[in-house]
Design a protein around this motif. Structure first.
Motif, PDB file in Angstrom:
ATOM      1  N   THR A 185       0.808  -1.223   0.000  1.00 23.11           N
ATOM      2  CA  THR A 185       0.000   0.000   0.000  1.00 23.11           C
ATOM      3  C   THR A 185       0.840   1.271   0.000  1.00 23.11           C
ATOM      4  N   GLY A 186       2.102   1.176   0.426  1.00 25.32           N
ATOM      5  CA  GLY A 186       2.921   2.364   0.578  1.00 25.32           C
ATOM      6  C   GLY A 186       2.671   3.112   1.877  1.00 25.32           C
ATOM      7  N   ARG A 187       1.769   2.582   2.697  1.00 28.82           N
ATOM      8  CA  ARG A 187       1.469   3.217   3.988  1.00 28.82           C
ATOM      9  C   ARG A 187       2.421   2.698   5.056  1.00 28.82           C
ATOM     10  N   ALA A 188       2.890   3.604   5.914  1.00 26.54           N
ATOM     11  CA  ALA A 188       3.784   3.221   7.008  1.00 26.54           C
ATOM     12  C   ALA A 188       2.998   3.114   8.301  1.00 26.54           C
ATOM     13  N   GLY A 189       3.051   1.949   8.940  1.00 28.50           N
ATOM     14  CA  GLY A 189       2.383   1.746  10.217  1.00 28.50           C
ATOM     15  C   GLY A 189       3.274   0.965  11.171  1.00 28.50           C
ATOM     16  N   GLN A 190       2.721   0.688  12.337  1.00 30.32           N
ATOM     17  CA  GLN A 190       3.494  -0.006  13.367  1.00 30.32           C
ATOM     18  C   GLN A 190       3.915  -1.407  12.934  1.00 30.32           C
ATOM     19  N   LYS A 191       3.098  -2.091  12.159  1.00 26.05           N
ATOM     20  CA  LYS A 191       3.436  -3.451  11.738  1.00 26.05           C
ATOM     21  C   LYS A 191       4.695  -3.459  10.886  1.00 26.05           C
ATOM     22  N   LEU A 192       4.786  -2.550   9.933  1.00 27.35           N
ATOM     23  CA  LEU A 192       5.961  -2.504   9.076  1.00 27.35           C
ATOM     24  C   LEU A 192       7.190  -2.113   9.882  1.00 27.35           C
ATOM     25  N   LEU A 193       7.058  -1.143  10.765  1.00 23.42           N
ATOM     26  CA  LEU A 193       8.208  -0.706  11.568  1.00 23.42           C
ATOM     27  C   LEU A 193       8.728  -1.862  12.410  1.00 23.42           C
ATOM     28  N   LYS A 194       7.827  -2.594  13.047  1.00 19.48           N
ATOM     29  CA  LYS A 194       8.259  -3.722  13.882  1.00 19.48           C
ATOM     30  C   LYS A 194       8.926  -4.819  13.038  1.00 19.48           C
ATOM     31  N   ALA A 195       8.391  -5.058  11.838  1.00 18.79           N
ATOM     32  CA  ALA A 195       8.983  -6.080  10.964  1.00 18.79           C
ATOM     33  C   ALA A 195      10.398  -5.677  10.540  1.00 18.79           C
ATOM     34  N   LEU A 196      10.597  -4.418  10.218  1.00 16.09           N
ATOM     35  CA  LEU A 196      11.903  -3.969   9.773  1.00 16.09           C
ATOM     36  C   LEU A 196      12.891  -3.911  10.943  1.00 16.09           C
ATOM     37  N   ARG A 197      12.396  -3.644  12.127  1.00 14.94           N
ATOM     38  CA  ARG A 197      13.278  -3.701  13.291  1.00 14.94           C
ATOM     39  C   ARG A 197      13.829  -5.111  13.472  1.00 14.94           C
ATOM     40  N   GLY A 198      12.983  -6.083  13.185  1.00 14.56           N
ATOM     41  CA  GLY A 198      13.402  -7.467  13.367  1.00 14.56           C
ATOM     42  C   GLY A 198      14.419  -7.895  12.325  1.00 14.56           C
TER      43      GLY A 198
END
Length: 392
Positions: free
Chosen positions: A379-392
């Motif tokens: 979607t191109g939207r940034a949310g908490q799920k994407l941030l947490k996945a990239l942190r991992g």
């Protein structure tokens, strides 16, 4: 073949630009007489339009206003975050004496004035970089709403003619808003005040003038001293919000009779009236909003915008976040989290430009690429799920 195609593209772009420039100069020539009728001298018109070229990027932005396109939980997360609350509280203390004088004259409390300042320009850190004569001149000649933008263009020329602000300092948003609290030029003419007594109304370089002018705006918009903007409320189970809204005012006693209570459990005020606003539907945060909310709303005519200012003003007074969570399993990101996300995207080799917390086209393209890689919907939207996945 590639060289020929590139040459053709360059030629096409150059031709289109030349046509736009010619059309722009013809349009400006046709605006001289209406500008004269609007109080702009021929000398001022010539001086401030000499060498003016169109900026067609403002036309692309005309229909892309975030108040109407961004999910409310993303919009609020970026505008009312801990970073802005902390800075706003520091500025409340720094400008205490000025804000007290502003409140004494206009009746608007310091937290509300500073909240407008924070939302509009991040406390003077984000004025915008578009020269107003160029941006408004372009919008006066191309795209939709030309009649409206021509009025603002003439107002800009009158401001320069009066000498309140130097031409090189009169920069702002692509749509023409400028200064610490982002007044449109016609609003400046009606409501800006010289509160520091230097003989000029200056929203660019005088914080004092900007804060006082904002309070004057709100007072003229109907702000009432000591009236709250509204309250977060708890809706009874099964309550229907159909037909309700900011403009549908009912008495507090009627709302109480229908089962509404403040989220802290306390009863509603015994008097007054308010409209019910639930921007994310009946399962999200709900608010009873008074005429003071309407005054804030008039600053930018978007309920999400009005709620951001109202909520920030409460946070500056010491209140916490909304009690009711937004109805999403993927909340929005604060500006600090957006910068962190951009850093993680950069580490993964994406060209996202500057790490500034502003998620522009490059950041969204990188987000889509990472969402695809992770098996998320792209979607191109940034949310908490994407941030947490990239942190991992």
């Amino acid at each position: 073949m590639r060289t020929l195609l590139l040459s053709a593209l360059v030629l096409s772009t150059s031709t289109a630009w030349a046509q736009s420039a010619d059309s722009f100069q013809s349009c400006l020539a046709n605006l001289r007489a209406p500008a004269r009728a609007a109080g702009v001298s021929d000398a001022a018109f010539a001086r401030h339009t000499q060498g003016l070229a169109p900026d067609m990027s403002v036309i692309e932005k005309l229909d892309n206003q975030p108040e109407f396109r961004t999910p409310i939980w993303d919009y609020m997360a970026g505008l009312v975050d801990e970073e802005r609350v902390a800075q706003g509280r520091a500025l409340l203390a720094q400008h205490r004496e000025t804000l007290a004088k502003v409140e004494a004259r206009f009746g608007v409390d310091p937290a509300t004035v500073v909240a407008v300042w924070g939302v509009e320009s991040n406390f003077g850190q984000s004025f915008g970089s578009y020269p107003l004569t160029q941006a408004l001149g372009t919008l006066s000649c191309f795209g939709r709403r030309q009649a409206y933008f021509r009025g603002e263009f003439y107002a800009t020329l009158r401001i320069l003619q009066a000498g309140d602000i130097a031409p090189e300092r009169l920069v702002g948003s692509w749509a023409g808003a400028f200064g610490h609290t982002q007044f449109m030029p016609s609003t400046f003419e009606r409501l800006a005040v010289d509160f520091d007594g230097d003989g000029k109304r200056d929203l660019m370089d005088s914080t004092t003038d900007a804060l006082a002018s904002t309070a004057n705006f709100l007072q003229k918009a109907g702000w009432k001293t000591d009236l709250p903007w509204g309250y977060e409320v708890k809706l009874p189970a099964g309550f229907s919000t159909a037909g309700e809204g900011r403009r549908t005012k009912r008495t507090m006693s009627e709302w109480a009779a229908r089962g509404l209570r403040r989220v802290d459990g306390s009863p509603l005020p015994a008097s007054g009236s308010a409209g019910l606003m639930a921007l994310a539907g009946p399962t999200g945060p709900a608010f009873l909003v008074t005429r003071n909310f309407d005054a804030v709303y008039s600053y930018n005519a978007a309920e999400s915008y009005g709620l951001a200012i109202a909520h920030l003003s409460d946070r500056l007074r010491g209140a916490g976040p909304f009690a009711t969570p937004w109805p999403t399993d993927d909340p929005g990101l604060s500006r600090a989290e957006r910068r962190e996300l951009q850093g993680l995207l950069l580490m993964r080799g994406h060209d996202i430009g500057a790490i500034d917390g502003m998620l522009g086209d490059k950041s969204r393209a990188a987000i889509r690429a990472e969402q695809t890689r992770l098996g998320f919907e792209a979607t191109g939207r940034a949310g908490q799920k994407l941030l947490k996945a990239l942190r991992g």
